[in-house]
Design a protein around this motif. Sequence first.
Motif, mmCIF file in Angstrom:
data_model
loop_
_atom_site.group_PDB
_atom_site.id
_atom_site.type_symbol
_atom_site.label_atom_id
_atom_site.label_comp_id
_atom_site.label_asym_id
_atom_site.label_seq_id
_atom_site.Cartn_x
_atom_site.Cartn_y
_atom_site.Cartn_z
ATOM 1 N N LEU A 43 -0.733 29.164 -89.081
ATOM 2 C CA LEU A 43 0.331 30.157 -88.995
ATOM 3 C C LEU A 43 1.709 29.526 -89.167
ATOM 4 C CD1 LEU A 43 -0.957 32.448 -86.084
ATOM 5 C CD2 LEU A 43 -0.894 32.979 -88.513
ATOM 6 N N GLU A 44 1.899 28.328 -88.619
ATOM 7 C CA GLU A 44 3.176 27.624 -88.788
ATOM 8 C C GLU A 44 3.415 27.308 -90.262
ATOM 9 O OE1 GLU A 44 5.569 27.204 -86.916
ATOM 10 O OE2 GLU A 44 5.008 26.891 -84.826
ATOM 11 N N ALA A 45 2.346 26.892 -90.961
ATOM 12 C CA ALA A 45 2.476 26.578 -92.386
ATOM 13 C C ALA A 45 2.841 27.825 -93.184
ATOM 14 C CB ALA A 45 1.175 25.977 -92.899
ATOM 15 N N ILE A 46 2.269 28.961 -92.805
ATOM 16 C CA ILE A 46 2.580 30.221 -93.492
ATOM 17 C C ILE A 46 4.002 30.661 -93.174
ATOM 18 C CG2 ILE A 46 2.026 32.692 -93.576
ATOM 19 C CD1 ILE A 46 -0.932 31.866 -93.122
ATOM 20 N N VAL A 58 9.587 42.296 -103.195
ATOM 21 C CA VAL A 58 10.273 43.465 -103.785
ATOM 22 C C VAL A 58 9.885 43.636 -105.246
ATOM 23 C CG1 VAL A 58 12.524 44.497 -104.292
ATOM 24 C CG2 VAL A 58 12.204 43.173 -102.179
ATOM 25 N N THR A 59 9.708 42.525 -105.957
ATOM 26 C CA THR A 59 9.420 42.595 -107.401
ATOM 27 C C THR A 59 8.002 42.170 -107.771
ATOM 28 O OG1 THR A 59 10.348 40.363 -107.674
ATOM 29 C CG2 THR A 59 11.844 42.233 -108.016
ATOM 30 N N GLU A 60 7.279 41.553 -106.835
ATOM 31 C CA GLU A 60 5.946 41.045 -107.155
ATOM 32 C C GLU A 60 4.897 41.733 -106.284
ATOM 33 O OE1 GLU A 60 5.637 36.720 -107.505
ATOM 34 O OE2 GLU A 60 7.838 36.625 -107.502
ATOM 35 N N ALA A 61 4.050 42.520 -106.920
ATOM 36 C CA ALA A 61 3.034 43.293 -106.202
ATOM 37 C C ALA A 61 1.999 42.390 -105.528
ATOM 38 C CB ALA A 61 2.332 44.252 -107.165
ATOM 39 N N THR A 62 1.671 41.256 -106.156
ATOM 40 C CA THR A 62 0.671 40.352 -105.576
ATOM 41 C C THR A 62 1.182 39.724 -104.279
ATOM 42 O OG1 THR A 62 1.499 38.592 -107.033
ATOM 43 C CG2 THR A 62 -0.471 39.797 -107.743
ATOM 44 N N VAL A 63 2.471 39.426 -104.242
ATOM 45 C CA VAL A 63 3.071 38.883 -103.022
ATOM 46 C C VAL A 63 3.100 39.953 -101.944
ATOM 47 C CG1 VAL A 63 5.169 37.934 -101.970
ATOM 48 C CG2 VAL A 63 4.470 37.175 -104.253
ATOM 49 N N ARG A 64 3.392 41.188 -102.350
ATOM 50 C CA ARG A 64 3.426 42.297 -101.392
ATOM 51 C C ARG A 64 2.041 42.510 -100.774
ATOM 52 N NH1 ARG A 64 6.342 45.189 -104.345
ATOM 53 N NH2 ARG A 64 4.799 46.497 -105.385
ATOM 54 N N ARG A 65 0.990 42.406 -101.595
ATOM 55 C CA ARG A 65 -0.376 42.531 -101.085
ATOM 56 C C ARG A 65 -0.711 41.383 -100.135
ATOM 57 N NH1 ARG A 65 -4.410 39.816 -101.531
ATOM 58 N NH2 ARG A 65 -3.543 38.565 -103.222
ATOM 59 N N GLU A 144 -10.458 31.999 -89.804
ATOM 60 C CA GLU A 144 -10.992 31.811 -91.156
ATOM 61 C C GLU A 144 -10.214 32.653 -92.166
ATOM 62 O OE1 GLU A 144 -15.091 32.802 -90.716
ATOM 63 O OE2 GLU A 144 -15.638 30.872 -89.812
ATOM 64 N N ARG A 145 -9.849 33.882 -91.758
ATOM 65 C CA ARG A 145 -9.050 34.745 -92.649
ATOM 66 C C ARG A 145 -7.646 34.183 -92.845
ATOM 67 N NH1 ARG A 145 -9.552 40.640 -90.180
ATOM 68 N NH2 ARG A 145 -8.030 41.076 -91.836
ATOM 69 N N VAL A 146 -7.068 33.658 -91.756
ATOM 70 C CA VAL A 146 -5.732 33.062 -91.858
ATOM 71 C C VAL A 146 -5.773 31.825 -92.746
ATOM 72 C CG1 VAL A 146 -3.919 31.855 -90.563
ATOM 73 C CG2 VAL A 146 -4.884 33.967 -89.662
ATOM 74 N N ALA A 147 -6.835 31.020 -92.613
ATOM 75 C CA ALA A 147 -6.981 29.831 -93.451
ATOM 76 C C ALA A 147 -7.070 30.227 -94.929
ATOM 77 C CB ALA A 147 -8.222 29.040 -93.027
ATOM 78 N N ASP A 150 -3.617 31.206 -96.009
ATOM 79 C CA ASP A 150 -2.823 29.989 -96.166
ATOM 80 C C ASP A 150 -3.159 29.299 -97.489
ATOM 81 O OD1 ASP A 150 -1.065 27.876 -95.407
ATOM 82 O OD2 ASP A 150 -2.811 26.687 -94.797
ATOM 83 N N LYS A 151 -4.456 29.266 -97.840
ATOM 84 C CA LYS A 151 -4.885 28.643 -99.091
ATOM 85 C C LYS A 151 -4.359 29.423 -100.297
ATOM 86 C CE LYS A 151 -9.033 27.008 -101.503
ATOM 87 N NZ LYS A 151 -10.517 26.915 -101.459
ATOM 88 N N GLU A 152 -4.389 30.756 -100.189
ATOM 89 C CA GLU A 152 -3.939 31.602 -101.291
ATOM 90 C C GLU A 152 -2.449 31.442 -101.570
ATOM 91 O OE1 GLU A 152 -4.042 36.330 -102.685
ATOM 92 O OE2 GLU A 152 -4.780 35.722 -100.705
ATOM 93 N N LYS A 153 -1.683 31.126 -100.527
ATOM 94 C CA LYS A 153 -0.231 31.002 -100.707
ATOM 95 C C LYS A 153 0.140 29.909 -101.706
ATOM 96 C CE LYS A 153 1.690 27.778 -97.274
ATOM 97 N NZ LYS A 153 0.519 26.977 -96.940
ATOM 98 N N GLN A 154 -0.776 28.926 -101.894
ATOM 99 C CA GLN A 154 -0.496 27.835 -102.818
ATOM 100 C C GLN A 154 -0.283 28.356 -104.243
ATOM 101 O OE1 GLN A 154 -0.044 24.977 -101.392
ATOM 102 N NE2 GLN A 154 -0.890 25.636 -99.422
#
Length: 404
Positions: A43-46, A58-65, A144-147, A150-154
């Motif tokens: 969570l700290e990394a996120i 605001v402009t990127e739907a994938t980030v909003r999801r 596991e969902r948070v992990a 976190d991985k997807e944020k890369q």
Amino acid sequence: MAAEALLTVVLDRLATIALDKVGEEFRLVTGVEKEVKSLTRNLEAIRAVLEDAEQRQVTEATVRRWLSELTEVSFEMDDVLDEWITEVLKRQMEKQEQQGETALVVATKKKVCFPCLSSCFYVGQVNRLMLRRDIAVRIKELNERVASIDKEKQSFTFQNTTTRVPELPQRQKTTSLPNVKTFGRDSEKNLIVSKLLSEGSQEKECPLIIPIVGMGGMGKTTLAQLVCNDQNVISHFDERIWVCVSDPFEEIKIAQAIIEELDKDNHSKNSTVLQTLTQCMHRLIEGKRFLLVLDDVWSPKLSQWEELIKPLRNGAMGSRVLVTTRKEETIVLMKAITQMISLKELGESCCLSLFYYNADINESSVSREFNDIGLEIVKRCNGLPLAAKTLGSLMRNKKKIHEW
């Protein structure tokens, strides 16, 4: 909904579990402590990239999801932590009741037979263990969902907006200055003020120690500030001293801070020898009726507390030490359990007012649409003033309904 605000609330509760006795109740459940540490790191990394993510959604739907999924998991985690803390508090109450029941059973053992007592106790133990394991499993699943999040944020190559990620949220030093506006706690304030001003003929303790106990974010410091700045309190005491203690408990630094408050020009405050400091404290408070506030006390050792309290006994009768802490063990160590004020959750209406105040919104003129969402947000705060304040502040510049 501001994901950063919600994450801050969850991380603060995880910090409470990591530092406080809450975790002790679940040590029998394999892997829980490891999961909490792992969850905190993820969570700290996120959180380190959320500022950039909030702007890009605001402009990127994938980030909003991605943010929506993070918010959903954070809400579920907050619910699980709430169940965890509730279970621990319930267990603490049961322990106290069992101690009383055990004494009663021993006293009447020869006269009365309790054939179902052990079986009832066994069933209760099994139910508690099942609940603990259920919470542990849910924490593991959420981790596991948070992990995964976190991985997807890369893939988004977010900008990291922090230079250093601490293991636990750092506590800011407090002062005796009150907040501009407060909500609720009138009854608690009046109770504490009456304890500070009372001078019973049977009073033998000097100074009398009055503890305010409650979980993190419950408003202990705010309440102590209100009490300390009450006009009746100001006029009643010769000296008012405020010291923010935090963790670890360092008696030398606390003694230095007390001397600084009493006499800013006293050179003894620069000493690092405890005996020199306590002798100076002894002289400075001799015959004076003082109020000492020790804010955010964690885990002093008995020897540390005994050395610090010695010079304080030289004050006049009617002197008081007001302590704020999350830990009941601290109050037991201070032998102040009979004076304890246990701070409970803030009422929903007060939480809502606090939320709107920090959102810079006139509560009396808010539209029904916004008010319905505001109520849902406040319900998620679970009566924690800090959560309501934090979420309200993050809504200050969000004027459109879709932003809420």
